[in-house]
Design a protein around this motif. Structure first.
Motif, short mmCIF file in Angstrom:
data_model
loop_
_atom_site.label_atom_id
_atom_site.label_comp_id
_atom_site.label_asym_id
_atom_site.label_seq_id
_atom_site.Cartn_x
_atom_site.Cartn_y
_atom_site.Cartn_z
N ALA A 80 -10.91 -51.42 -1.51
CA ALA A 80 -11.47 -50.98 -0.23
C ALA A 80 -10.34 -50.62 0.74
O ALA A 80 -10.40 -49.56 1.41
N TYR A 81 -9.32 -51.45 0.81
CA TYR A 81 -8.17 -51.14 1.67
C TYR A 81 -7.48 -49.87 1.19
O TYR A 81 -7.08 -49.04 2.01
N HIS A 82 -7.31 -49.73 -0.11
CA HIS A 82 -6.64 -48.55 -0.65
C HIS A 82 -7.41 -47.27 -0.32
O HIS A 82 -6.81 -46.25 0.04
N ILE A 83 -8.72 -47.33 -0.42
CA ILE A 83 -9.54 -46.15 -0.13
C ILE A 83 -9.49 -45.80 1.36
O ILE A 83 -9.48 -44.63 1.74
N VAL A 84 -9.46 -46.82 2.22
CA VAL A 84 -9.38 -46.56 3.66
C VAL A 84 -8.02 -45.96 4.03
O VAL A 84 -7.93 -45.02 4.81
N LEU A 85 -6.94 -46.50 3.44
CA LEU A 85 -5.60 -46.03 3.78
C LEU A 85 -5.26 -44.69 3.16
O LEU A 85 -4.55 -43.88 3.75
N PHE A 86 -5.73 -44.45 1.93
CA PHE A 86 -5.45 -43.20 1.21
C PHE A 86 -6.78 -42.56 0.86
O PHE A 86 -7.33 -42.78 -0.22
N ARG A 87 -7.29 -41.78 1.77
CA ARG A 87 -8.62 -41.18 1.62
C ARG A 87 -8.71 -40.31 0.37
O ARG A 87 -7.88 -39.42 0.17
N PRO A 88 -9.72 -40.56 -0.46
CA PRO A 88 -9.92 -39.69 -1.63
C PRO A 88 -10.52 -38.35 -1.20
O PRO A 88 -11.15 -38.24 -0.14
N ASP A 89 -10.32 -37.34 -2.04
CA ASP A 89 -10.85 -36.02 -1.72
C ASP A 89 -12.37 -35.94 -1.91
O ASP A 89 -13.04 -35.23 -1.18
N THR A 90 -12.87 -36.68 -2.90
CA THR A 90 -14.31 -36.66 -3.17
C THR A 90 -14.82 -38.09 -3.31
O THR A 90 -14.05 -39.03 -3.49
N ILE A 91 -16.14 -38.22 -3.24
CA ILE A 91 -16.76 -39.53 -3.42
C ILE A 91 -16.52 -40.04 -4.84
O ILE A 91 -16.27 -41.22 -5.05
#
Length: 135
Positions: free
Chosen positions: A32-43
């Motif tokens: 969750a932290y990784h996704i918030v800090l490094f936004r993915p391009d797609t879901i």
């Protein structure tokens, strides 16, 4: 019932289940932290990242719990901190295999093994990391 309430070298399935749940929870929080800090391009990319991190951490927990318990049984030394080093090292070797890197596996083996060893020693000797000092 917590992990430390169970007898060493016994109840391997329950101990492994507890460490797997803990690894899964840490994997979810970390991803969750990784996704918030490094936004993915797609879901879909975000779901893949979260799944990969969570499954990896759950696997580390399962490997640690099972190896530690089986080592305690095989060595007939249930309270020996070396069992924890072996479990941590096995988890580190898994990381090395996952990344296809001997250096990662060796470093993780030594690091996780040492951390687990001192965690067990600290638990046996009553070490405290926080709170007021005992006088």
């Amino acid at each position: 019932m917590s992990y430390w309430d169970l007898q060493e070298g016994k109840d391997c399935v329950q101990k492994t289940w507890i460490t797997t749940k803990l690894g899964t929870a840490l994997g979810l929080v970390g991803s969750a932290y990784h996704i918030v800090l490094f936004r993915p391009d797609t879901i879909v990319e975000g779901l893949q990242r979260a799944t990969n991190a969570t499954v990896t951490m759950a696997s580390l927990g399962a490997i640690f719990g099972l190896t530690t318990c089986l080592s305690a049984q095989a060595r007939d030394a249930p309270d020996d901190p070396v069992n924890y080093f072996i479990g941590g090292c096995a988890s580190g070797a898994f990381l090395g295999a996952k990344t296809h890197s001997i250096m990662t596996g060796t470093s993780a083996c030594l690091g996780l093994g040492t951390l687990a060893f001192f965690t067990k020693v600290g638990k046996m000797e009553g070490w405290r990391l926080y709170g007021p000092p005992k006088l």
